[in-house]
Design a protein around this motif. Structure first.
Motif, PDB file in Angstrom:
ATOM      1  N   ALA A 114       0.850  -1.182   0.000  1.00  0.00           N
ATOM      2  CA  ALA A 114       0.000   0.000   0.000  1.00  0.00           C
ATOM      3  C   ALA A 114       0.891   1.239   0.000  1.00  0.00           C
ATOM      4  N   ILE A 115       0.373   2.341  -0.534  1.00  0.00           N
ATOM      5  CA  ILE A 115       1.116   3.600  -0.531  1.00  0.00           C
ATOM      6  C   ILE A 115       0.411   4.538   0.440  1.00  0.00           C
ATOM      7  N   THR A 116       0.810   4.474   1.701  1.00  0.00           N
ATOM      8  CA  THR A 116       0.096   5.216   2.737  1.00  0.00           C
ATOM      9  C   THR A 116       0.906   5.243   4.022  1.00  0.00           C
ATOM     10  N   THR A 124      -3.519   5.513  -1.306  1.00  0.00           N
ATOM     11  CA  THR A 124      -2.888   4.848  -2.445  1.00  0.00           C
ATOM     12  C   THR A 124      -3.409   5.408  -3.756  1.00  0.00           C
ATOM     13  N   ARG A 155       3.617  -1.264   3.608  1.00  0.00           N
ATOM     14  CA  ARG A 155       3.264   0.063   3.124  1.00  0.00           C
ATOM     15  C   ARG A 155       4.525   0.868   2.884  1.00  0.00           C
TER      16      ARG A 155
END
Length: 370
Positions: free
Chosen positions: A108-110, A158, A123
């Motif tokens: 995930a991009i967070t 994300t 992440r």
């Protein structure tokens, strides 16, 4: 496998990738210089100075594919790569030499959200996409079982990162139209289309599968939607690539579900079907006129794995002329103790390549052009 940290540390702004003799300029031979030694202490990692080969015949492009990438635990510092030591290390030269290169970003991009009820959680900050761009990567897939590890809030972050990304991010979107949408790009007069989806049966594919008005990942479990996306891509492109998350972890032979979907995608017009997830390499070859790679293995990997030969890695490169695969190449590598794929030479390179060739026996694929 060790469990990753719950959050990433703040990252520094990455330096510019190249000077004026940068990625757009290839050496006179059109080839990168020899990769550095596999010894990360003794070998300095070179600049990513190789650009796409300028002297290909008309109607010809090269495509490079790598496997799973994380920026966490031992690979977290790689997000702060430099021109001399980019995120993917010296294999970045092989990646950058291709006209188009793609990997799987399995995270995930967070920095927000709550962990979903599963064993492993990954992440990374949005700068991961810039780090990969500066390693020569042109696009990533996020259709995988870790793209929504941090729930709806993590997914919202994300998608915000995806919509503002420096490179295309495929297989995830605000709805199913966006998640399945082919990425289309013209290269040397050849129109390329790429579709990404996940065939892994897990919480992400069940709970966070994109729908008509629902954000999430593109699912290969809905074969009709995926095949329709490939047919749509074929209608507007000369070359169609399908990048899948598929297979069973630790198993180096494809399962029947992989063989079945590969055949359907080839029939729908896919020039190449490639994928990741098993954390080991699987065999590759030709299915009729379509190239299939059942498993690219780990590329930039955060920790040790219980599976035999899980450190075997590399980049698969295809040369495609007038929509047909005319050459397959493989740059063998081994993931070192930093998690970096180090190109191999001599006996070590032969050992990785020979093992990869041996895996074709259980794929029902033919060797095809070399």
């Amino acid at each position: 496998m060790p469990r990753p940290a719950a959050a990433q540390a703040s990252v520094l702004v990455l330096a510019a990738l190249l000077t004026s003799a940068g990625c757009s300029t290839a050496p006179a031979s059109g080839k990168p210089s020899s990769p550095a030694s596999a010894n990360p202490v003794a070998a300095a990692e070179p600049d990513v100075t190789a650009g796409p080969t300028p002297d290909l015949p008309p109607g010809t492009i090269t495509l490079a594919f790598g496997g799973d990438v994380h920026f966490t635990e031992r690979t977290a510092p790689r997000i702060n790569g430099t021109p001399a030591d980019p995120a993917l290390g010296p294999i970045s030269r092989t990646v950058a030499t291709a006209d188009f290169a793609m990997v799987n970003l399995e995270t995930a991009i967070t920095t927000r959200g709550s962990e979903e009820p599963k064993k492993y959680h990954f992440r990374t900050p949005p700068t991961a996409l810039t780090a990969l761009q500066k390693s020569g990567v042109d696009a990533v897939s996020m259709a995988n079982n870790h793209a929504v590890d941090y729930g709806p809030a993590g997914l919202a972050d994300t998608l915000d990162a995806v919509h503002n990304a420096p490179i295309p991010v495929l297989g995830i979107g605000a709805n199913e139209a966006e998640a399945y949408r082919p990425y289309v790009k013209e290269i040397r007069g050849v129109k390329l289309a790429v579709v990404a989806a996940s065939q892994v049966q897990d919480l992400t594919n069940d709970k966070f599968r994109a729908g008509p008005k629902k954000p999430g990942i593109a699912s290969a479990l809905d074969q009709a939607k995926l095949v329709a996306a490939v047919k749509k891509a074929k209608a507007e492109a000369d070359v169609v690539v399908v990048y899948l998350h598929w297979g069973t972890e630790g198993q180096s032979c494809p399962g029947p579900e992989q063989k079945s979907i590969a055949a359907k995608l080839a029939a729908a017009g896919a020039t190449a079907v490639v994928g990741t997830h098993a954390h080991v390499m699987l065999g590759s070859g030709m299915l009729g006129t379509s190239y299939v790679n059942y498993g690219l293995g780990n590329l930039l990997w955060y920790g040790t794995s219980p599976y035999p030969r899980s450190n075997d890695s590399g980049i698969a490169t295809l040369t495609i002329t007038h929509g047909k695969v005319v050459k397959q190449a493989f740059t063998p590598a081994v993931v070192d103790n930093r998690g970096v794929p180090m190109p191999q030479q001599g006996a070590q390179a032969k050992a990785v390549t020979d093992r990869l060739d041996s895996l074709r026996k259980c794929t029902s694929l033919t060797q095809g052009p070399r």
